[in-house]
Design a protein around this motif. Sequence first.
Motif, PDB file in Angstrom:
ATOM      1  N   PRO A  85      24.710 -56.825  43.658  1.00 55.46           N
ATOM      2  CA  PRO A  85      24.623 -57.002  44.356  1.00 55.46           C
ATOM      3  C   PRO A  85      24.411 -58.901  44.616  1.00 55.46           C
ATOM      4  O   PRO A  85      23.997 -60.064  43.952  1.00 55.46           O
ATOM      5  CB  PRO A  85      22.973 -56.943  44.578  1.00 55.46           C
ATOM      6  CG  PRO A  85      22.670 -56.374  43.820  1.00 55.46           C
ATOM      7  CD  PRO A  85      23.457 -56.315  43.133  1.00 55.46           C
ATOM      8  N   VAL A  86      24.633 -59.545  46.026  1.00 55.63           N
ATOM      9  CA  VAL A  86      24.708 -61.271  45.856  1.00 55.63           C
ATOM     10  C   VAL A  86      23.659 -60.548  46.526  1.00 55.63           C
ATOM     11  O   VAL A  86      22.995 -60.536  47.656  1.00 55.63           O
ATOM     12  CB  VAL A  86      26.237 -61.350  46.872  1.00 55.63           C
ATOM     13  CG1 VAL A  86      25.939 -62.454  47.634  1.00 55.63           C
ATOM     14  CG2 VAL A  86      27.307 -61.184  46.415  1.00 55.63           C
TER      15      VAL A  86
ATOM     16  N   PRO B  40      28.724 -58.552  50.283  1.00 56.73           N
ATOM     17  CA  PRO B  40      27.214 -58.113  49.602  1.00 56.73           C
ATOM     18  C   PRO B  40      27.570 -57.383  48.268  1.00 56.73           C
ATOM     19  O   PRO B  40      26.112 -57.331  48.079  1.00 56.73           O
ATOM     20  CB  PRO B  40      27.183 -56.614  50.408  1.00 56.73           C
ATOM     21  CG  PRO B  40      28.212 -55.579  50.639  1.00 56.73           C
ATOM     22  CD  PRO B  40      29.842 -57.300  51.031  1.00 56.73           C
ATOM     23  N   PHE B  41      28.886 -57.053  47.277  1.00 53.47           N
ATOM     24  CA  PHE B  41      28.356 -57.121  46.190  1.00 53.47           C
ATOM     25  C   PHE B  41      29.374 -58.380  45.224  1.00 53.47           C
ATOM     26  O   PHE B  41      30.684 -58.461  45.759  1.00 53.47           O
ATOM     27  CB  PHE B  41      28.700 -56.087  45.726  1.00 53.47           C
ATOM     28  CG  PHE B  41      27.725 -54.750  46.784  1.00 53.47           C
ATOM     29  CD1 PHE B  41      26.093 -54.700  46.148  1.00 53.47           C
ATOM     30  CD2 PHE B  41      28.502 -53.917  47.475  1.00 53.47           C
ATOM     31  CE1 PHE B  41      25.975 -53.577  46.538  1.00 53.47           C
ATOM     32  CE2 PHE B  41      27.909 -53.154  48.072  1.00 53.47           C
ATOM     33  CZ  PHE B  41      26.290 -52.967  48.072  1.00 53.47           C
ATOM     34  N   HIS B  42      29.023 -58.836  44.432  1.00 47.90           N
ATOM     35  CA  HIS B  42      29.709 -59.613  42.932  1.00 47.90           C
ATOM     36  C   HIS B  42      30.882 -58.553  42.842  1.00 47.90           C
ATOM     37  O   HIS B  42      32.128 -58.840  42.593  1.00 47.90           O
ATOM     38  CB  HIS B  42      28.829 -60.014  41.975  1.00 47.90           C
ATOM     39  CG  HIS B  42      28.325 -60.633  42.554  1.00 47.90           C
ATOM     40  ND1 HIS B  42      28.705 -62.461  43.027  1.00 47.90           N
ATOM     41  CD2 HIS B  42      26.359 -60.738  42.681  1.00 47.90           C
ATOM     42  CE1 HIS B  42      27.248 -63.395  43.139  1.00 47.90           C
ATOM     43  NE2 HIS B  42      26.438 -62.780  42.797  1.00 47.90           N
ATOM     44  N   ALA B  43      30.646 -57.194  41.976  1.00 48.78           N
ATOM     45  CA  ALA B  43      31.341 -56.109  41.794  1.00 48.78           C
ATOM     46  C   ALA B  43      30.719 -55.264  41.383  1.00 48.78           C
ATOM     47  O   ALA B  43      29.640 -54.808  41.869  1.00 48.78           O
ATOM     48  CB  ALA B  43      31.831 -56.662  40.001  1.00 48.78           C
TER      49      ALA B  43
ATOM     50  N   THR C 261      25.706 -63.053  34.336  1.00 48.03           N
ATOM     51  CA  THR C 261      25.185 -62.563  35.601  1.00 48.03           C
ATOM     52  C   THR C 261      23.057 -62.935  35.883  1.00 48.03           C
ATOM     53  O   THR C 261      22.435 -62.098  34.776  1.00 48.03           O
ATOM     54  CB  THR C 261      25.679 -61.668  36.765  1.00 48.03           C
ATOM     55  OG1 THR C 261      24.594 -61.241  37.986  1.00 48.03           O
ATOM     56  CG2 THR C 261      24.955 -60.274  35.839  1.00 48.03           C
ATOM     57  N   ASN C 262      22.856 -63.357  36.853  1.00 49.62           N
ATOM     58  CA  ASN C 262      21.085 -63.277  36.243  1.00 49.62           C
ATOM     59  C   ASN C 262      20.702 -61.961  37.755  1.00 49.62           C
ATOM     60  O   ASN C 262      19.972 -61.672  38.066  1.00 49.62           O
ATOM     61  CB  ASN C 262      20.668 -64.192  37.025  1.00 49.62           C
ATOM     62  CG  ASN C 262      21.538 -64.961  38.877  1.00 49.62           C
ATOM     63  OD1 ASN C 262      22.256 -64.453  39.235  1.00 49.62           O
ATOM     64  ND2 ASN C 262      20.483 -66.213  39.357  1.00 49.62           N
ATOM     65  N   VAL C 263      22.064 -61.591  38.195  1.00 48.39           N
ATOM     66  CA  VAL C 263      21.750 -60.362  38.839  1.00 48.39           C
ATOM     67  C   VAL C 263      20.991 -58.981  38.456  1.00 48.39           C
ATOM     68  O   VAL C 263      21.858 -58.818  36.924  1.00 48.39           O
ATOM     69  CB  VAL C 263      22.976 -59.396  39.894  1.00 48.39           C
ATOM     70  CG1 VAL C 263      22.423 -58.786  41.099  1.00 48.39           C
ATOM     71  CG2 VAL C 263      23.973 -60.464  40.280  1.00 48.39           C
TER      72      VAL C 263
END
Length: 102
Positions: free
Chosen positions: A10-11, A56-59, A89-91
Amino acid sequence: MPVSLQVIYPVSAESRFDHGYYAATHMALVDEYIAPHTQSIIVTKGLTGGPDVPAPFHAVATMVFADQAALDAAMQAAGPALADIPNFTNVQPQILIGDVVR
């Protein structure tokens, strides 16, 4: 019955996601350690959430396995790919595991 695993990034205002690293380096690890257990892998790069709506999502990575045993085997082998996540990523990814119904 086939089983899918979706890894959803998620973004947020604080999130970072290096798509180049993800495509070139991380997915090579996925191909080496996880893909031998899959039927298919599809990666979707988020572009938009609809007209004039940011993504809403990077991937989202979707992996399909023949059955739960194949998913379990992939998870046993996935260590190097999982350890690589902080490199792009830091997600904290969201995970969805489910039966493939179509």
